[in-house]
Design a protein around this motif. Structure first.
Motif, short mmCIF file in Angstrom:
data_model
loop_
_atom_site.label_atom_id
_atom_site.label_comp_id
_atom_site.label_asym_id
_atom_site.label_seq_id
_atom_site.Cartn_x
_atom_site.Cartn_y
_atom_site.Cartn_z
N LEU A 1 -9.97 -4.43 7.99
CA LEU A 1 -11.64 -3.98 7.18
C LEU A 1 -11.50 -3.25 6.02
O LEU A 1 -12.49 -4.18 4.90
CB LEU A 1 -12.22 -2.76 8.05
CG LEU A 1 -12.50 -3.68 9.33
CD1 LEU A 1 -12.84 -2.62 10.61
CD2 LEU A 1 -13.92 -4.75 9.70
N GLU A 2 -11.16 -2.86 5.72
CA GLU A 2 -10.43 -2.39 4.13
C GLU A 2 -10.95 -3.82 3.52
O GLU A 2 -11.39 -3.57 2.18
CB GLU A 2 -9.47 -1.09 3.83
CG GLU A 2 -9.46 -0.82 2.46
CD GLU A 2 -8.24 -0.14 1.82
OE1 GLU A 2 -8.27 0.06 0.46
OE2 GLU A 2 -7.86 0.89 3.03
N THR B 1 -2.65 -1.23 10.46
CA THR B 1 -4.30 -0.96 11.39
C THR B 1 -5.25 -1.74 10.86
O THR B 1 -5.23 -2.30 10.21
CB THR B 1 -4.59 0.09 10.61
OG1 THR B 1 -5.53 0.79 9.88
CG2 THR B 1 -3.26 0.81 10.93
N GLU B 2 -5.91 -1.70 12.28
CA GLU B 2 -7.20 -2.43 11.77
C GLU B 2 -8.19 -1.43 10.70
O GLU B 2 -8.80 -2.71 10.47
CB GLU B 2 -8.44 -1.82 13.34
CG GLU B 2 -9.81 -2.58 13.09
CD GLU B 2 -10.41 -2.45 14.71
OE1 GLU B 2 -11.57 -2.69 14.69
OE2 GLU B 2 -9.97 -2.18 15.86
N ASP B 3 -8.25 -0.90 11.01
CA ASP B 3 -8.91 -0.15 9.10
C ASP B 3 -8.50 -0.33 8.19
O ASP B 3 -8.85 -1.04 7.10
CB ASP B 3 -8.72 1.52 8.87
CG ASP B 3 -9.58 2.18 10.14
OD1 ASP B 3 -10.68 1.69 11.13
OD2 ASP B 3 -8.96 3.63 10.34
N ASN B 4 -6.37 -0.71 7.95
CA ASN B 4 -6.04 -1.72 6.82
C ASN B 4 -6.94 -2.94 6.82
O ASN B 4 -7.29 -3.65 5.11
CB ASN B 4 -4.80 -1.44 6.83
CG ASN B 4 -4.31 -0.69 7.04
OD1 ASN B 4 -3.98 -0.26 7.55
ND2 ASN B 4 -4.54 0.57 6.05
N GLU C 1 0.82 -1.21 -0.01
CA GLU C 1 0.09 0.23 -0.49
C GLU C 1 0.70 1.61 0.12
O GLU C 1 0.79 1.80 1.07
CB GLU C 1 -0.97 0.11 1.59
CG GLU C 1 -1.59 -0.99 1.33
CD GLU C 1 -2.98 -0.97 2.65
OE1 GLU C 1 -2.45 0.11 3.25
OE2 GLU C 1 -3.42 -2.53 2.34
N ARG D 1 -13.55 -5.45 3.15
CA ARG D 1 -14.91 -5.33 3.05
C ARG D 1 -14.58 -4.70 1.36
O ARG D 1 -15.60 -5.74 0.79
CB ARG D 1 -15.14 -3.30 3.24
CG ARG D 1 -15.67 -3.24 4.82
CD ARG D 1 -16.08 -1.92 4.65
NE ARG D 1 -14.63 -0.75 4.37
CZ ARG D 1 -14.03 -0.08 5.15
NH1 ARG D 1 -14.08 -0.28 6.52
NH2 ARG D 1 -13.35 0.59 5.01
N GLU E 1 -17.45 -6.09 6.80
CA GLU E 1 -18.11 -5.15 8.19
C GLU E 1 -17.25 -5.08 9.40
O GLU E 1 -17.17 -3.81 10.02
CB GLU E 1 -19.55 -4.15 7.56
CG GLU E 1 -19.95 -4.64 6.35
CD GLU E 1 -21.67 -4.38 6.55
OE1 GLU E 1 -22.48 -4.41 7.45
OE2 GLU E 1 -22.04 -3.72 5.43
N ARG E 2 -17.32 -6.57 9.84
CA ARG E 2 -17.01 -6.66 10.96
C ARG E 2 -15.74 -7.32 11.33
O ARG E 2 -15.69 -8.28 10.81
CB ARG E 2 -18.04 -6.62 12.00
CG ARG E 2 -18.84 -6.32 12.23
CD ARG E 2 -19.85 -5.92 13.04
NE ARG E 2 -20.84 -7.29 13.82
CZ ARG E 2 -21.27 -7.97 12.61
NH1 ARG E 2 -21.96 -7.85 11.70
NH2 ARG E 2 -21.82 -9.86 12.59
#
Length: 157
Positions: free
Chosen positions: A115-116, A110-113, A28, A119, A125-126
């Motif tokens: 979850l992205e 990160t957790e966001d990476n 990324e 998705r 979503e979780r």
């Protein structure tokens, strides 16, 4: 001969720097990473070529890099130890819906990476919908959904 030695030294130095920087850098690339790689490219070009901008020197350098790549890939095919040194091993970041924070910190993910990727790949979503999230050697994240996870699909119209 001087150009070949410089090219070989720079090749291994850059490989080491990129290896240390982590897989996230490769998987990324941010705007900062891109600018950094452009600066590194320009700097190393000057270090390798010195004042010799001839076509002969350029072809010699390109040939050196190609030969190094071929040689390393042949070593990698023959030796599991070399393969392990040259390539990172996949790393599990989520196991049965539980974030493995120490590994995430070490990989700078990160957790966001995660979850992205969930998705994008499966519509999840979780975190609890993820059986495994694996950081692959190339830097991308593979998501294995939990068997009970249902991807959110749009309702039929």
């Amino acid at each position: 001969m001087d150009s070949i030695i410089k090219a070989t030294v720079v090749f291994f130095a850059l490989w080491a720097i990129i290896r240390v920087s982590g897989r996230r850098t490769l998987g990324e690339m941010s705007a900062f990473d891109f600018v950094l790689f452009m600066i590194i490219g320009g700097s190393t070009q000057r270090a390798i070529t010195g004042q010799d901008y001839s076509m002969t020197n350029a072809l010699l350098l390109v040939g050196t890099f190609i030969m190094l790549d071929i040689a390393l890939s042949n070593f990698e095919l023959r030796s599991p130890l070399v393969r392990h040194v040259l390539n990172a091993m996949p790393m599990i970041l989520v196991e049965n819906g539980i974030l493995l924070r120490g590994r995430m910190r070490r990989a700078r993910i990160t957790e966001d990476n995660i979850l992205e990727a969930a998705r994008r790949l499966h519509g999840l979503e979780r975190i609890d919908q993820i059986k495994f999230a694996i950081l692959e050697a190339a830097g991308d994240i593979t998501i294995v959904p939990a068997s009970s996870a249902k991807a959110t699909e749009p309702a039929p119209v």
